[in-house]
Design a protein around this motif. Structure first.
Motif, PDB file in Angstrom:
ATOM      1  N   GLY A   1      40.422  45.860  41.276  1.00  0.00           N
ATOM      2  CA  GLY A   1      41.678  45.124  41.356  1.00  0.00           C
ATOM      3  C   GLY A   1      42.758  45.754  40.506  1.00  0.00           C
ATOM      4  N   LEU A   2      42.390  46.109  39.264  1.00  0.00           N
ATOM      5  CA  LEU A   2      43.387  46.679  38.351  1.00  0.00           C
ATOM      6  C   LEU A   2      43.860  48.040  38.850  1.00  0.00           C
ATOM      7  CD1 LEU A   2      42.043  45.774  34.794  1.00  0.00           C
ATOM      8  CD2 LEU A   2      43.880  44.704  36.080  1.00  0.00           C
ATOM      9  N   ILE A   3      42.926  48.865  39.337  1.00  0.00           N
ATOM     10  CA  ILE A   3      43.320  50.198  39.804  1.00  0.00           C
ATOM     11  C   ILE A   3      44.270  50.072  40.996  1.00  0.00           C
ATOM     12  CG2 ILE A   3      42.510  52.302  40.949  1.00  0.00           C
ATOM     13  CD1 ILE A   3      40.171  52.379  39.150  1.00  0.00           C
ATOM     14  N   SER A   4      43.970  49.153  41.920  1.00  0.00           N
ATOM     15  CA  SER A   4      44.838  49.087  43.096  1.00  0.00           C
ATOM     16  C   SER A   4      46.208  48.535  42.725  1.00  0.00           C
ATOM     17  CB  SER A   4      44.182  48.272  44.208  1.00  0.00           C
ATOM     18  OG  SER A   4      43.951  46.965  43.772  1.00  0.00           O
ATOM     19  N   LEU A   5      46.230  47.577  41.785  1.00  0.00           N
ATOM     20  CA  LEU A   5      47.525  47.050  41.348  1.00  0.00           C
ATOM     21  C   LEU A   5      48.327  48.122  40.607  1.00  0.00           C
ATOM     22  CD1 LEU A   5      48.519  44.245  41.893  1.00  0.00           C
ATOM     23  CD2 LEU A   5      47.887  43.573  39.585  1.00  0.00           C
ATOM     24  N   ARG A   6      47.615  48.877  39.768  1.00  0.00           N
ATOM     25  CA  ARG A   6      48.265  49.931  38.989  1.00  0.00           C
ATOM     26  C   ARG A   6      48.754  51.042  39.921  1.00  0.00           C
ATOM     27  NH1 ARG A   6      50.726  52.876  36.865  1.00  0.00           N
ATOM     28  NH2 ARG A   6      50.757  53.788  34.766  1.00  0.00           N
TER      29      ARG A   6
ATOM     30  N   LYS B   1      47.141  40.614  49.300  1.00  0.00           N
ATOM     31  CA  LYS B   1      46.680  39.881  48.106  1.00  0.00           C
ATOM     32  C   LYS B   1      45.295  40.352  47.669  1.00  0.00           C
ATOM     33  CE  LYS B   1      50.111  36.847  47.725  1.00  0.00           C
ATOM     34  NZ  LYS B   1      51.180  37.575  47.028  1.00  0.00           N
ATOM     35  N   THR B   2      44.791  41.440  48.288  1.00  0.00           N
ATOM     36  CA  THR B   2      43.418  41.859  47.992  1.00  0.00           C
ATOM     37  C   THR B   2      43.161  42.084  46.505  1.00  0.00           C
ATOM     38  OG1 THR B   2      43.676  43.041  50.059  1.00  0.00           O
ATOM     39  CG2 THR B   2      41.588  43.286  48.913  1.00  0.00           C
ATOM     40  N   PRO B   3      44.044  42.799  45.760  1.00  0.00           N
ATOM     41  CA  PRO B   3      43.763  42.991  44.341  1.00  0.00           C
ATOM     42  C   PRO B   3      43.604  41.681  43.581  1.00  0.00           C
ATOM     43  CG  PRO B   3      45.613  44.339  45.022  1.00  0.00           C
ATOM     44  CD  PRO B   3      45.274  43.481  46.175  1.00  0.00           C
ATOM     45  N   TYR B   4      44.441  40.702  43.931  1.00  0.00           N
ATOM     46  CA  TYR B   4      44.332  39.417  43.237  1.00  0.00           C
ATOM     47  C   TYR B   4      43.003  38.750  43.552  1.00  0.00           C
ATOM     48  CZ  TYR B   4      49.268  40.135  42.400  1.00  0.00           C
ATOM     49  OH  TYR B   4      50.458  40.671  42.000  1.00  0.00           O
ATOM     50  N   ALA B   5      42.581  38.876  44.814  1.00  0.00           N
ATOM     51  CA  ALA B   5      41.283  38.311  45.185  1.00  0.00           C
ATOM     52  C   ALA B   5      40.172  38.984  44.396  1.00  0.00           C
ATOM     53  CB  ALA B   5      41.055  38.483  46.687  1.00  0.00           C
TER      54      ALA B   5
ATOM     55  N   ALA C   1      36.320  38.750  40.096  1.00  0.00           N
ATOM     56  CA  ALA C   1      35.818  39.390  38.881  1.00  0.00           C
ATOM     57  C   ALA C   1      35.750  38.378  37.746  1.00  0.00           C
ATOM     58  CB  ALA C   1      36.717  40.555  38.499  1.00  0.00           C
ATOM     59  N   VAL C   2      36.813  37.585  37.571  1.00  0.00           N
ATOM     60  CA  VAL C   2      36.833  36.619  36.470  1.00  0.00           C
ATOM     61  C   VAL C   2      35.700  35.617  36.637  1.00  0.00           C
ATOM     62  CG1 VAL C   2      38.176  34.778  35.406  1.00  0.00           C
ATOM     63  CG2 VAL C   2      39.285  36.935  35.999  1.00  0.00           C
ATOM     64  N   THR C   3      35.528  35.142  37.891  1.00  0.00           N
ATOM     65  CA  THR C   3      34.440  34.192  38.142  1.00  0.00           C
ATOM     66  C   THR C   3      33.089  34.802  37.766  1.00  0.00           C
ATOM     67  OG1 THR C   3      35.755  33.627  40.086  1.00  0.00           O
ATOM     68  CG2 THR C   3      33.602  32.569  39.873  1.00  0.00           C
TER      69      THR C   3
ATOM     70  N   ALA D   1      28.154  43.495  35.574  1.00  0.00           N
ATOM     71  CA  ALA D   1      28.490  44.827  36.076  1.00  0.00           C
ATOM     72  C   ALA D   1      29.375  44.710  37.306  1.00  0.00           C
ATOM     73  CB  ALA D   1      27.224  45.600  36.414  1.00  0.00           C
ATOM     74  N   PHE D   2      29.000  43.803  38.223  1.00  0.00           N
ATOM     75  CA  PHE D   2      29.840  43.624  39.405  1.00  0.00           C
ATOM     76  C   PHE D   2      31.170  42.977  39.023  1.00  0.00           C
ATOM     77  CE2 PHE D   2      25.961  44.412  41.815  1.00  0.00           C
ATOM     78  CZ  PHE D   2      26.493  45.259  42.775  1.00  0.00           C
ATOM     79  N   GLY D   3      31.148  42.112  38.017  1.00  0.00           N
ATOM     80  CA  GLY D   3      32.396  41.502  37.555  1.00  0.00           C
ATOM     81  C   GLY D   3      33.388  42.556  37.102  1.00  0.00           C
ATOM     82  N   ILE D   4      32.929  43.453  36.229  1.00  0.00           N
ATOM     83  CA  ILE D   4      33.847  44.482  35.738  1.00  0.00           C
ATOM     84  C   ILE D   4      34.192  45.463  36.852  1.00  0.00           C
ATOM     85  CG2 ILE D   4      34.132  46.344  34.047  1.00  0.00           C
ATOM     86  CD1 ILE D   4      32.957  44.690  32.010  1.00  0.00           C
TER      87      ILE D   4
END
Lengths: 236, 157, 51, 221
Positions: free
Chosen positions: A199-204, A5-9, A14-16, A190-193
């Motif tokens: 997360g997006l790269i690992s999911l992709r 579940k790491t990418p989701y975490a 990131a959203v927070t 910056a850390f958020g993005i």
């Protein structure tokens, strides 16, 4: 196949961070001396710029590894990093245009950084297009790695040639040229993005890996005849 | 080591050297992005009618509204001391003020003023809170816009 | 006349943040849906089909 | 070296045998130059001002046709695979093809100059300098162009893919070549041609070495 579940975490974190940094930047940080409230676009624009460069540099690294080691895992990462990098760069161009209008007075200018970013969107986007038109996974991996290396080597040449041609954009901002009051929202975003990108790269990457699995081990015809690799290629 | 390996290393070294020449070699040092007022005067009648980008600082106390609703007139100066009067059509961006770097696209008029069609404001790479006491490094600010933006210290609140 | 300071301009700020949020959310959702579709296809193909 | 010469001989022979097609591509480039004047309008001063840009756009558009077809003969009948079986370094095959393409493109560029002079009234006495820039620019287009042509000749939709991949990459070539050509035609008060030519030379060095290095990986199975 990793299903952690790491990418989701990462994306949740990131959203927070992005909500925190943006609320700080939009409502609590002071306005800039001359740019006023418009400067608040910086908290979205500059982190996007940093991370777009980071994603494409990672794509370059993946391309080198893919050429050196010829492992499909690196090709999957290359595909993911390229796509995320191109999306971030395209976003960067739009944010830049919106910021340029009230400050410079024009939506667009043929300035080195704007032009280079636009060129990068097309150069790396073309590699994603190339991937759609090559069915053989091995050839696709080699060719896109080669094209990524060449495109990446081209970026500084484009930057400098456009810079000699025309220049209006300010130099890179550094912590010294930005007031302390602006630092924190900038860092948080910056850390958020950055986490969003990871997360997006690992999911992709997983999407790419699953597709590769489908291509290399086509399912039995009676269970799913529609998903033969040739049909997959013809559809895309 | 095989011949192919040496050829590969040679190719990489050549590519790296050429890349270095572009990025750090100063090949493009004499390529100007804009004409300054001094160069514009030096060009004389050659500048009349040619499409030119004029860059420089807006001279203090020179901004005045021209005839018409969206006209503005001001002087552009550069470090060698050149000065050109600019008549510009179009509404200037809000950042437009005295002592800010501008780039004007247009042409030199026969009457001796610069006829601007498009006015752009060049921002430096500094972002400051109003009245922030941090010292402004003038040298850096000048470099930041290739000598265009000699930014004054922010006014006290 | 110009004061040299940008007045207002919040519409640009909102536009920039809206574009950013829309693109990032949309792209994230598209990856998520592609991932789900790929997983579904794999489980439909049965457990025997692995590399 | 002998391998390179043999491959070069093969590629020049190929170019010569397909000269009918080269003439058709030239006609395409010339008609593109004609069309640019309709896009801008019949104002002589504007046309003259943009003459260099139009020349290079015309050459760039024609180059995609030349380059896309340059591996046509090899792709047919799997001739490229046969060539790769020979004890010849793939780099030699690449350099021969790229040199042949560069020669064909500079010939085309040189032939487009009179069209530009007539249509846009952009005459210049400095013909050798102009030819030099055409040579450098064509070499800059053909180095990455040949590599991408080798790739896309084996892919579907190669007519679309080649320009899509090549155009963003050759932005520096286009910029430098247009600037240098324009300065040659309109005069160069600040002595800037040297800088632009050097940029072209550097671009050529980078791409001729890098693409030659990577070609082997592109064509290997």
């Amino acid at each position: 196949m990793a299903t952690s579940k790491t990418p989701y975490a990462c994306i949740g974190l990131a959203v927070t961070l992005l909500v925190w940094g943006s609320v700080w930047g939009l409502f609590y940080a002071p306005a800039e001396t001359y740019m006023g409230d418009v400067q608040r676009i910086m908290y979205a624009h500059v982190p996007t710029a940093w991370n777009a460069m980071l994603a494409l540099s990672f794509a370059f690294l993946c391309a080198l590894m893919s050429l050196w080691r010829s492992e499909m895992a690196w090709d999957n990462r290359l595909e993911a990093a390229l796509e995320v990098g191109v999306v971030l760069s395209a976003l960067l161009c739009m944010q830049g245009a919106i910021w340029a209008k009230p400050t410079w007075g024009v939506w667009w200018d043929w300035d080195p950084r704007l032009t280079t970013t636009a060129v990068m969107v097309f150069a790396f986007g073309a590699i994603l297009a190339l991937r759609q038109f090559v069915e053989d996974p091995v050839k696709r991996a080699t060719w896109s790695a080669v094209a990524t290396v060449i495109a990446f080597a081209d970026v500084p040449i484009v930057y400098f040639s456009v810079r000699w041609w025309n220049s209006l954009h300010q130099l890179q901002s550094s912590p010294e040229t930005v007031s302390k009051a602006f630092h924190w929202p900038l860092r948080i975003n910056a850390f958020g993005i950055l986490f969003l990108m990871i997360g997006l790269i690992s999911l992709r990457t997983r999407v790419a890996a699953l597709r590769r699995e489908e291509e290399l081990a086509p399912p039995l015809p009676e269970t799913a005849p529609r998903r033969a690799p040739i049909a997959e290629g013809a559809r895309s | 080591m095989s011949r192919g390996r040496w050829a590969a290393i040679g190719a990489l070294v050549a590519a790296g050297a050429a890349l270095l020449a572009i990025t750090a070699g100063g090949i493009g040092q004499n390529l100007v992005y804009y004409w300054g007022p001094t160069e514009l005067h030096a060009a004389g009648p050659k500048a009349v009618g040619a499409s030119i980008r004029l860059g420089g600082l807006v001279a203090p106390g020179s901004i005045k509204k021209g005839e018409g609703a969206s006209h503005v007139e001001f002087d552009v100066i550069d470090r060698p001391g050149g000065r050109v009067h600019v008549k510009c059509t179009g509404v200037p961006p809000q950042m437009f003020r005295e002592q800010i770097g501008v780039v004007v696209e247009g042409t030199m008029d026969k009457a001796g003023y610069f006829d601007g069609r498009r006015l752009m404001v060049s921002h430096s790479n500094e972002y400051r809170v109003p009245g922030d006491g941090e010292a402004v490094d003038v040298q850096k600010a000048m470099r930041s816009t290739q000598g265009l933006d000699e930014r004054p210290k922010p006014k006290e609140p | 006349m110009n004061t040299g300071v940008i007045q207002g301009g919040w519409e640009f700020v909102w536009a920039a943040y809206a574009v950013t949020a829309t693109i990032l959310t949309g792209y994230g959702l598209s990856i998520f849906s592609r991932y789900r579709a790929a997983l579904r296809r794999r489980s439909a193909a049965g457990p025997g089909v692995t590399r | 070296m002998t391998h390179l010469l043999a491959a070069l001989r093969k590629d020049f022979l190929l170019q010569w045998r397909t000269r009918a097609q080269a003439i058709a591509v030239y006609a395409f480039g010339a008609s593109a130059l004609l069309l640019f004047s309709f896009a801008v309008g019949p104002v002589a001063a504007t046309l003259r001002e943009h003459a260099a840009g139009f020349l290079w756009l015309g050459l760039l558009l024609s180059s995609t046709l030349t380059l896309a077809e340059s591996f046509h003969a090899e792709a047919e009948q799997h001739a490229l695979e046969g060539l790769l079986l020979l004890p010849v370094a793939p780099a030699a095959l690449y350099y021969a093809k790229a040199l042949a393409n560069a020669a064909a493109l500079s010939l085309m560029g040189a032939a487009l100059i009179p069209v530009m002079v007539i249509l846009y009234d952009a005459a210049t006495p400095r013909v050798p300098a102009l030819l030099g820039i055409v040579l450098l620019g064509s070499a800059g287009l053909s180095a990455p162009g040949t590599l991408y042509a080798a790739m896309t000749s084996q892919a579907r939709a190669r007519q679309t893919l080649l320009p899509l991949l090549l155009f963003p990459l050759v932005v520096p070539v286009l910029l430098a070549a247009v600037k240098a050509t324009s300065l040659i035609i309109h005069g160069d008060p600040m002595g800037q041609i040297r800088s632009w030519s050097l940029l072209l030379v550097c671009f050529n060095v980078i791409h001729w070495s890098l693409c030659g290095l990577l070609f082997e990986r592109v064509v290997e199975d």
